[in-house]
Structure formats: C-alpha cells, structure tokens
Design a protein around this motif. Structure first.
Motif, PDB file in Angstrom:
ATOM      1  N   UNK B  99     -20.661  -7.023 -55.028  1.00  0.00           N
ATOM      2  CA  UNK B  99     -19.991  -7.415 -53.799  1.00  0.00           C
ATOM      3  C   UNK B  99     -20.278  -6.434 -52.669  1.00  0.00           C
ATOM      4  N   UNK B 239     -13.793  -1.303 -47.718  1.00  0.00           N
ATOM      5  CA  UNK B 239     -14.197  -2.516 -48.421  1.00  0.00           C
ATOM      6  C   UNK B 239     -14.234  -2.309 -49.930  1.00  0.00           C
ATOM      7  N   UNK B 241     -12.110  -0.438 -51.638  1.00  0.00           N
ATOM      8  CA  UNK B 241     -10.721  -0.570 -52.090  1.00  0.00           C
ATOM      9  C   UNK B 241     -10.348  -2.046 -52.180  1.00  0.00           C
ATOM     10  N   UNK B 242     -10.709  -2.794 -51.129  1.00  0.00           N
ATOM     11  CA  UNK B 242     -10.409  -4.225 -51.137  1.00  0.00           C
ATOM     12  C   UNK B 242     -11.116  -4.939 -52.279  1.00  0.00           C
ATOM     13  N   UNK B 243     -12.343  -4.515 -52.522  1.00  0.00           N
ATOM     14  CA  UNK B 243     -13.156  -5.171 -53.530  1.00  0.00           C
ATOM     15  C   UNK B 243     -12.586  -4.946 -54.935  1.00  0.00           C
ATOM     16  N   UNK B 245      -9.658  -4.800 -55.665  1.00  0.00           N
ATOM     17  CA  UNK B 245      -8.427  -5.569 -55.833  1.00  0.00           C
ATOM     18  C   UNK B 245      -8.670  -7.058 -55.848  1.00  0.00           C
ATOM     19  N   UNK B 246      -9.896  -7.476 -56.104  1.00  0.00           N
ATOM     20  CA  UNK B 246     -10.187  -8.910 -56.116  1.00  0.00           C
ATOM     21  C   UNK B 246      -9.233  -9.614 -57.071  1.00  0.00           C
TER      22      UNK B 246
END
Lengths: 480, 312
Positions: B99, B239, B241-243, B245-246
């Motif tokens: 990702x 991004x 960190x966000x990734x 937490x998918x």
C-alpha cells in the motif's frame, strides 16, 4: 461480512410494525472506523470497549407492564406483530414492544444491551448462543415462573424442547420454530436435461462414488460447449451450469446447508451427546470422507469453486441466474426462493445415505427471558403465549417458517401449499425422525472461529481434510 | 489576544508598559491554561483514559457479561503463542509495504505532474476526487467491479484474452487487491500533501538549474527529492500509521478470508472483541499494535529526519 446494509430492517418490515420499533438509543458503532492521521484509533478497541460500558442501549426502561421483545428475521415481523396484538387483547395491562435487527447486528446489540442493563425482556435465541447466556446467568429458566412452570415438552415437534434444556435440567427457551434442509431446483432446467421431478426422488448417496445423487448432479452440470458432466469431453474448468449450488465452505455454521445432510446420512453426529456434548466429532472418518467427496466436486466441475463464490456466497442467486441446478438450503429460505423470477420452483428431498435414509440437520429457535427484566412474570406470560397454539398458528399462516407446535407447522404447510409450494421434503424428515441435531455446546462462537478458516482452506484446496483431526483436538480442548 | 499583548505593549512609547507587561504575565498563564483546558479534558477523557483502560483490560479476562478478572500476562503469553496473531502481523506488514510503497510513488509522480504540467485548479482538484468517496463505498464498488463472475473487471480481463482472477476470493490476490483499492482512494490525498511541499521549494532553484542546463530528471533527483524529504517523511509517517490500521476495506470485502489471507491485525482484534467477546485478549492485541506503531514511527522519524529541513 459486515455490510452496513445488514443493520437496516427492510422497508416493508419497518412499515408493518404497528407501534414504531423502539429505537435502541445511542448504540456504539459496530466497528472502529479507520481514521487516517489519528493516533487515537490505535486504542480503538479500548475506546469501543469503554463506550459499550457507558452507552449501550438506552431504551426506555421497562416500567410496570411493558415488555420489550427482540427478533432478527424481518420476514417474521408481521406474524409476531399479529401475536402481540392478540396477546394484548387478552392482557390489556401488558404492552409488547417488538424490535427487529438484522442477524449481523442483533447479537452485538443484544450483548451491548445486556451489558448496559438495557436489553430486551424477552428475545429470540439461537442454539449456538444460549449456552453462553446460561453459563453467564444472562437468561432465566422458564421453570421459575407461574406462566411457564408447567411447560410441556411434548406439545412441540419431537426433540425441539430438549434442545433448550440446560445442563442443570431447566428449560431456557420456549421452542418457536424449526428448520430442516432440502434441495431447491428449477423445473425448466430439469426438463432441458430430459429429467422429471420424479427423477429426484429416492436418490442415494455415499461418500465413495456419490451414488445416484452424483449421477444426477453430473448430468445437470453443463460446460461452455454444452457438454454435460456425465458425457465425454466435459471440461470441468469451463463450466456454465453447476450441478450443485454452493453456500460456501460451511465453516461458519457447521455446514448446516452445505454438507450437514450428507455427513448426517453416514450416521455421523456432531458431538458425543444430543445436547451438551463435550467432544466434537470432526475427527470422524465418516465426516472426513463426506467432506472429501463434497469439496472434491469442485475439481469435477459439479460445484462452483471458492474463488467463484467468495466469502458471501448466495446459492439462491446461483439458482435464480441459472448457474446452478440444485440448491441445498434451509426451510427458512423458502420465501426467498419463491420470489426468484423466471424460475419454476420445485423442492426435493436430500438424498438418502449409507444409513439407508435421508438426514437433515434439525435446528430450532427459541424465546428466552432476560435475567435483567423487571417484570419476569409478565415476560413469562408473553413467552407462554409465544409457545401456544394461538400464536404459532398465526406465525404459521404467514408462510415463512415452520412453527414448533404441530398445529403451527400444519398451518405453515397449508400456507405454503396455497402458494403452490410443496414443502413436505422439509417436514417429512422431521416426521420420520431422520434428523441430526445442531450441536449445542459451550464456547459455540470460539468453535466456529476456529472451524471457519479451516473449512475455507479445505474448500480452496490448500488444506487436507485429514487436518480436521488436529483441529478437532483443538476444539475439544476448549470444551474441557 | 492575550499572547500577542506583550509584544504590542513593548512597541508602545510609554516606558511603564514593560513593567505592566511583567506584572500581567502570570495572568496570561492562567488564561492560557483555561483555554487549553477543554482540549486537555478531551484528550484525557477520550484518549488517555481509554488508552489506560485498554492497557489495563489487556491484563484481564473480560467477556462483557461477567466482571473482568485480572489474569496477569496470560493474554500476552497466549498472543505470542497464537499463530493467527503472527499471521495477522505478517499480512498487515505485507499490506503496508504494498500500500505505502505503491501509493507514495504514484502520489509523488502525480504531485510533480500537478506542479510542473498544469496550473488548472480544476485538474488539480479532480485528482483528490477518490478521497471524497467513503472507504466503505469505494470498497463495495471495487468488490462488484472485481467480482469473479459478474464483475466488469473480470469481464474485461476475458476480453483481452486473460483468465479471470479471484481478486477478493483467492489467497494470493486478496491483500494486493485491497492494497490497490486503498492506493486508488488515498493517492490523491497523499499527492496533495506532497504538492504542498513542492510549492514550498523556491522556484529560483529550478531557474538556476535550468540556466545550468539541467534536465527535468536531474532537477527532480537533485532539487525536488532532497528538499521534499521532510514533507515526504511526514507523509510517510502519517500514511503508514493509517495503513497499519486498515479495517473497513477488509471487513466489507473479504472479512479476513480466504482462510486467513487478509486477516489483518485490526480485523483480528475486532473479531476477538465483538464476535467472541474476548475483550481482554483483543485489548492485548491492540496494545501490540500500539507498540508496533510506536517503534515503526520512531524509526521512520529518525531515518527521514522529518524534523529538519535542508532549505536553509
């Protein structure tokens, strides 16, 4: 799958609820939403846990004689509303408020409601769930209340009441309905294959060569060149019509619609006791041979592959779109199949197996009284009414499910007949006692969470059937 | 504006104001604290308290319905011995690599194109469009497009003579597909962040380079990339960190399957908490995720030196 749609009652279901369904207040979001750029979502579970504890369902507390009743099946809502109206006429001082949630949300809302002390007084219960409610003192035995103390198990279809007897010998659920498995098919498709509905009667099956049942599904399978599965040159990798529809691997529900009727026909049973077994039998060679044969159909081109149907298979759609010829499914789906367009629907019995007759899984729902209710006696009165002929005949007349009382079952059979659907393949098995019971054990949710990926793996072909022996040991260690 | 008042007072011609300013300073602190208070309360109530409670819960066994019991490190012992957990870590890492790797490169290219090729606000804003679609909707749309039987995506594969692919239904494809769906959704947003960084690079550097006869590629590697490093570092941290937490894309499409192929950490946490009501174990898994993120972010910050710029 957790689609947002699961949570929405169908519009028709909503409209038919005469008193507006009670809003559950500020229930917590079902899942931690992914918020980019936010650290705090790291503690998502913790936050959600905290929220459940503080908010939960803040429905108005049942004061005096108002009974909250929850169910999950939207198609059944009209029937139960009719029951509630009839009950209120007899008991003007008790008001019944019915709330319906989709299956996916139902158990979350229920748990959250119970934690917050704002759950229903009476709710529809499932065999995989109620053992845990009993061990956690969340539901009350019917024996303790005046209205249900003289509970008579013989008033219901045989065996249904026993499913709801706890390990302490008390009755934890009032049987409301039952379900079995049969084969749905399209008459037009049979005709095309040069077959008649009679050809589907008296089929035999065994896990070695599949018997006449395999001959039929082979004949009904057609590849892209129009070659049938029992003809020379059939290409199993390029199939247009599968002989058997797929409902997935069945790992999420003990193969109830997928292979329970096959395994049961070998004489296999899920556990070492009718109810409250403490050992599962997934290591049994009869089961493993059954699964070997069943999932082996994928390579033969008679059953769609996992790749094709994915994680949310829809056998009714496969039949409806002409991609599958025979669809084994539960009696609760009769109405859904009936609504398929362009299908001349027929229902046939599942094939008989090595034990000499067909077998279906026999599952039933019940109504349980929450331990948190302020008015257990009134709740019990409602439960007693739900289990009476008066209510169950009303439910039967809706023609959606088979009520647990024989009179209700008959009403349902009549209602289906009026619509031109012969449902005897479902009911005959119960009359003849050709059934295998849904496993009632402790740790139901944990067992399924172990089983589901394993069954998916076997379906995909990345896992051997024999590995179930090891998995069975793991499951049994949970039950110790 | 209490904060700027000392400066204003200082510039006044009156000599006594500096004394006044000194006398007023303690008042400012109190006022400032008062202003900060709502945010602090929010932080404590909605962040620190749940965090502390989550960590505490990870040492307990709690099924919601009966009272929680302290069980020490049992949840953690179970976690380290849990093959599904380690698989989830692996799957999540694989997802993040795919990702973030693809997303960052694509976004960088888009951002440079935005800066060098077009001045049109309309074209620039178009690139952000996928980000305006909700995650669940994007996931559902791709779920249909890439459906094995009915999806137009697979139909097109067949037209060009390829075999159908079980994008969401085969173990090899599930994670790459989900990673690419999220690349599609987030690349515009990431590109916008990088674009903002590009705007901060002085134009005269490019002019000077052009005078020296530098090619477009040379300018990209010699000027753009080095000067973009702090922004790129920040974008990566955010991004990644966000990734990690998918959740929603997986939950909507595969639900963690086939088998365990897309059972990422968040999905496993969710299942333990809300399907099996094992909140103690789910909390332990969340703490593990927190630890992973802290470590990853720390090293990212150090490696990219995101706190410093080379512009001066």
């Amino acid at each position: 799958m957790n689609t947002p749609n699961d949570s929405m009652p169908t519009p028709s279901a909503r409209a038919s609820a005469t008193p507006p369904a009670v809003a559950p207040g500020s229930a917590p979001a079902p899942g931690a939403r992914r918020t980019r750029r936010r650290w705090r979502a790291v503690a998502g579970t913790a936050v959600a846990a905290g929220m459940i504890a503080v908010s939960g369902c803040a429905g108005p507390a049942a004061t005096g004689t108002s009974i909250d009743y929850w169910l999950w099946e939207s198609l059944q809502l009209p029937g139960y509303q009719a029951c509630a109206d009839a009950f209120q006429e007899e008991n003007p001082d008790i008001q019944i408020r019915i709330t319906q949630y989709g299956w996916g949300d139902y158990w979350q809302k229920l748990t959250a409601g119970l934690v917050a002390g704002a759950g229903p007084d009476v709710f529809t219960d499932h065999l995989t769930k109620y053992p845990e409610f009993v061990t956690r003192d969340v539901i009350l035995p019917l024996d303790d209340f005046a209205a249900t103390a003289d509970f008579d198990p013989t008033g219901f279809q045989e065996g249904l009441a026993d499913l709801w007897v706890g390990q302490d010998g008390k009755q934890y659920g009032m049987p409301k309905d039952f379900d079995t498995i049969a084969l749905f098919y399209d008459n037009a498709m049979l005709e095309e294959a040069g077959m008649t509905p009679e050809d589907l009667e008296g089929l035999t099956w065994n896990p070695e060569d599949g018997g006449t049942f395999e001959e039929v599904i082979a004949h009904l399978s057609i590849d892209a060149n129009g070659v049938r599965g029992d003809e020379e040159g059939f290409d199993p990798n390029n199939v247009e019509v599968y002989g058997l529809a797929s409902g997935g691997s069945g790992g999420g529900g003990h193969g109830q619609t997928q292979w329970s009727w096959l395994a049961g026909a070998t004489g296999w049973e899920y556990t070492n006791a009718d109810v409250w077994g403490d050992e599962y039998n997934y290591d049994d060679p009869r089961l493993q041979a059954t699964l070997e044969w069943y999932f082996g159909l994928v390579d033969k081109g008679f059953l769609p592959s996992f790749e094709r149907v994915g994680t949310s298979p829809n056998p009714a759609q496969q039949l409806g779109s002409g991609q599958a010829a025979l669809s084994p499914d539960g009696s609760w789906t009769i109405a859904s199949y009936g609504r398929l367009e362009g299908i001349d629907l027929g229902i046939a019995s599942v094939p008989s197996g090595p034990i000499g007759h067909p077998v279906s899984m026999y599952n039933g729902l019940g109504d349980s009284i929450s331990a948190q209710t302020d008015t257990p006696e009134e709740a019990a009165e409602w439960v007693a009414f739900l289990g009476s002929d008066a209510c169950q005949v009303l439910i039967g007349q809706e023609g959606v499910v088979f009520p647990a009382r024989p009179a209700g079952t008959q009403a349902a059979i009549d209602a289906f007949n009026e619509r031109g659907v012969d449902v005897t393949p479902f009911t005959n098995l119960v009359e003849n006692d050709y059934t295998v019971l849904f496993p009632v054990t402790t740790n139901g949710a944990d067992v399924l969470s172990i089983l589901n990926p394993v069954m998916d793996g076997i379906y995909i072909g990345s896992r051997e059937v024999s590995s179930l022996t090891e998995v069975n040991a793991e499951i049994n260690s949970l039950l110790e | 504006m209490a904060i700027t008042s000392p400066g204003v007072a200082h510039s006044a011609p009156n000599g006594r104001t500096s004394v006044d300013a000194r006398r007023r300073r303690p008042d400012d602190t109190k006022l400032a604290l008062l202003f900060i208070l709502p945010a602090v309360i929010g932080l404590v109530v909605f962040y620190f308290w749940p965090l502390a409670r989550g960590i505490w819960l990870s040492f307990t066994s709690w099924d919601l319905l009966s009272p929680s019991q302290l069980i020490g490190f049992a949840n953690y012992q179970r976690m380290f011995a849990d093959p599904v957990f380690w698989n989830a870590v692996q799957v999540t890492l694989w997802y993040v690599v795919l990702n973030i790797g693809i997303q960052t490169i694509v976004a960088l290219v888009i951002a440079v194109l935005m800066q060098r090729l077009t001045q049109s606000t309309f074209v620039r804003s178009l690139i952000l469009a996928p980000f305006l679609v909700s995650n669940v909707v994007a996931a559902l749309v791709f779920f249909w497009i890439l459906d094995f039987q009915l999806g137009i995506g697979n139909q097109m594969l067949e037209w060009i003579g390829l075999d159908r692919i079980g994008f969401f239904t085969s173990e090899e494809w599930a994670i790459p597909t989900i990673a690419l769906v999220n690349v599609w959704r987030h690349m515009g947003y990431t590109a916008l962040l990088i674009f903002a960084g590009l705007q901060a690079i002085p134009a005269n550097l490019y002019e000077a380079a052009r005078v020296d006869g530098a090619s477009e590629t040379r300018m990209f590697t010699g000027i753009t990339l080095p000067l973009l490093r702090p922004i790129l570092g920040l974008v990566l941290i955010i991004s990644v960190i966000g990734s990690f937490q998918v959740f929603d894309t997986v939950s909507v499409t595969t639900g963690g399957g086939p088998v365990n192929a897309s059972r990422v950490l968040q999905v496993y946490i969710y299942e333990n908490a809300f399907a099996q009501f094992d909140f103690g174990y789910a909390s332990a898994l969340s703490v593990a995720m927190l630890a992973i993120l802290v470590v990853v972010t720390f090293f990212q910050y150090r490696i990219t030196r995101a706190g410093q710029t080379d512009l001066n």
